[in-house]
Design an enzyme around this catalytic site. Structure first.
Site, PDB file in Angstrom:
ATOM      1  N   ARG A  77      42.130 -27.400  13.881  1.00  0.00           N
ATOM      2  CA  ARG A  77      42.907 -28.639  13.983  1.00  0.00           C
ATOM      3  C   ARG A  77      43.382 -28.779  15.435  1.00  0.00           C
ATOM      4  NH1 ARG A  77      48.840 -29.860  12.812  1.00  0.00           N
ATOM      5  NH2 ARG A  77      48.784 -32.075  13.254  1.00  0.00           N
ATOM      6  N   GLU A 165      53.689 -35.557  12.549  1.00  0.00           N
ATOM      7  CA  GLU A 165      55.135 -35.448  12.394  1.00  0.00           C
ATOM      8  C   GLU A 165      55.896 -36.690  12.877  1.00  0.00           C
ATOM      9  OE1 GLU A 165      56.341 -31.758  14.212  1.00  0.00           O
ATOM     10  OE2 GLU A 165      55.250 -30.558  12.764  1.00  0.00           O
ATOM     11  N   ASN A 290      53.465 -29.861   7.368  1.00  0.00           N
ATOM     12  CA  ASN A 290      53.876 -28.820   8.312  1.00  0.00           C
ATOM     13  C   ASN A 290      55.202 -28.280   7.816  1.00  0.00           C
ATOM     14  OD1 ASN A 290      51.690 -29.679   9.754  1.00  0.00           O
ATOM     15  ND2 ASN A 290      52.848 -30.514  11.475  1.00  0.00           N
ATOM     16  N   TYR A 292      58.102 -24.945   8.169  1.00  0.00           N
ATOM     17  CA  TYR A 292      58.526 -23.741   8.883  1.00  0.00           C
ATOM     18  C   TYR A 292      59.790 -23.108   8.314  1.00  0.00           C
ATOM     19  CZ  TYR A 292      55.229 -25.056  12.550  1.00  0.00           C
ATOM     20  OH  TYR A 292      54.080 -25.360  13.231  1.00  0.00           O
ATOM     21  N   GLU A 348      50.296 -26.989   9.302  1.00  0.00           N
ATOM     22  CA  GLU A 348      50.974 -26.088  10.246  1.00  0.00           C
ATOM     23  C   GLU A 348      51.919 -25.187   9.481  1.00  0.00           C
ATOM     24  OE1 GLU A 348      53.159 -27.772  13.555  1.00  0.00           O
ATOM     25  OE2 GLU A 348      51.550 -29.196  13.958  1.00  0.00           O
TER      26      GLU A 348
END
Ligand code: IFM
Length: 437
Positions: A77, A165, A290, A292, A348
């Site tokens: 990506r 994002e 994504n 985290y 991600e």
């Protein structure tokens, strides 16, 4: 550590990067992006650095693609830089498109699927001074750029995301002022919250008309928990959840903008925004998540949204992000409920650590645990019925972490920025083993 064979046969394992963070924005006839000018403004980036050289990927891309292939990954990506492809945001730079053409061919030659992101934040500065994401015109400009890139690469890319994002493009950059263009203005933020979605759908419709398929968008999600069970803290966390996690997903799936976010943003949205909502909800072929961390919120006195983060109790990464793999599982289930039938990719996931090379090795045990636990969470989501099709590590290389500069190291490959030497970390070797066929 789960192995390739524990996942569905066609599950895609990949790594992710972004143009400005690795390429070197000063090479190849690229124009200035608003990140170049934001970074050139004192006080905006922790270590005063910029992406002008970064990981010199512009010259070292073959070595970097070899690393991806040799790590037994299936896909890469990457993003194209708008300012490289169109230095002033409008006119084409053939050298820029030639670079991505070579890069895509290089992926195919190594058996890697190219997964393209059209916008990972390098807005040409000439468009930024015209208002950038606060100006409705950005939607048409972005569609023109998307068409130009896809006219050149669209015959060879496996999947394409319009934006990376939008919460960061809009809120982090125009309300919190942490990313370019560094505004702290609720009206600018509200306009950007809407225009990102408008640009996404305008580009997607143009690309579909040109015959391109497998088009999606990459959203970031961060668990917003209340700091206490008090009603005011719970309301603060709910507002944050609406701004961060619900706004884009719900608009894209036809549910409109969530009430707890509209409380503050409605008066500042661009006139006639309601007329765009049907187009914004046009079908997408896939959603990227994504993920985290999570954050704890408490209520504050003062202006809307009247909330702030407090430090939580969980183990943290180098940059203080709490590690909570259950969040990934929970968001995958939320996406399944909100967007039934739409395939999902983890586009991600990863962690920053202050990694050091010692005797030619980088022992990043914390990152290995992080990856193991997050891949297990993704696996549990598949067991729970989520149509999860792939998982991309952030990131292939240590790179430019935006306003935090080069301090945080997110790579599974260490980069010595003085010599540009790449050293695969323990996490890379762990993944290479787990993904071998
Ligand atoms: O480095 C960023 C990336 O550009 C977008 N997603 C989050 C990463 C880590 O902060």
């Amino acid at each position: 550590m789960l192995k390739r064979s524990d996942f569905p046969a066609d599950f895609v394992f990949g790594v992710a990067t972004a143009a400005y963070q690795i390429e070197g924005s000063s090479f190849g006839g690229a124009g200035a992006s608003h990140w170049d000018t934001f970074a050139a403004t004192p006080g905006n980036v922790a270590d005063g650095t910029d992406g002008s050289v970064a990981c010199d990927h512009y010259h070292r891309w073959q070595e970097d693609l070899d690393l991806i292939r040799d790590g037994n990954f299936d896909a890469y990506r990457f993003s194209t830089s708008w300012a490289r492809v169109m230095p002033d945001g409008v006119m084409l730079n053939p050298e820029g498109l030639d670079f991505y053409d070579r890069l895509v061919d290089g992926m195919l030659a190594r058996g890697l699927d190219p997964v393209l992101t059209l916008y990972h934040w390098d807005l040409p500065s000439d468009l930024a001074v015209q208002g950038g994401w606060t100006n409705r015109d950005i939607a048409a400009r972005f569609a023109d750029y998307a068409r130009a890139v896809m006219a050149r690469l669209g015959d060879r890319v496996a999947m394409t995301a319009t934006l990376n994002e939008p919460w960061c493009i809009a809120w982090l950059s125009h309300f919190l002022g942490i990313h370019a263009p560094g505004l702290r203005d609720i009206r600018a933020a509200a306009h950007a919250m809407h225009h990102t979605l408008l640009a996404h759908t305008t580009a997607m419709q143009a690309l579909r008309a040109d015959g391109h398929g497998n088009l999606g968008i990459v959203l970031n999600f961060e668990t917003a928990h209340p700091a206490t069970r008090s009603a005011v803290d719970m309301a603060a966390a709910a507002r944050q959840d609406a701004i961060y996690n619900r706004w884009f997903l719900e608009a894209l799936t036809g549910a409109g903008y969530p009430a707890p976010a509209m409380e503050g943003l409605a008066p500042h949205l661009p006139m006639g925004w309601q007329d765009d909502m049907a187009a914004i909800a046009a079908p997408i072929d896939w959603i990227g998540i994504n993920h985290y961390t999570r954050a704890l919120y408490r209520a504050t006195a003062g202006a809307w949204p009247a909330g702030e983060t407090v430090t939580g109790p969980l183990p943290k990464t180098q940059i203080g992000w709490e590690i909570r793999p259950e969040g990934l599982y929970e968001f995958l289930l939320r996406i399944k409920a909100q967007a039934p039938g739409v395939p999902v990719y983890v586009t991600e996931n990863g962690m920053a650590w202050d990694d050091r090379v010692d005797g030619g090795r980088v022992d990043d045990r914390d990152r290995q645990d992080y990856i193991r636990d997050h891949m297990a969470a993704a696996h549990r989501a598949i067991d729970a019925g989520v149509d999860l099709r792939g998982f991309f590590q952030w990131s292939l290389l240590d790179n430019y972490e935006w306003s935090q500069g080069y301090g945080p190291r997110f790579g599974i490959v260490h980069v010595d920025y003085d010599t540009q030497k790449r050293t695969p970390k323990g996490s890379y070797l762990m993944l290479k083993d787990a993904l071998s066929r």
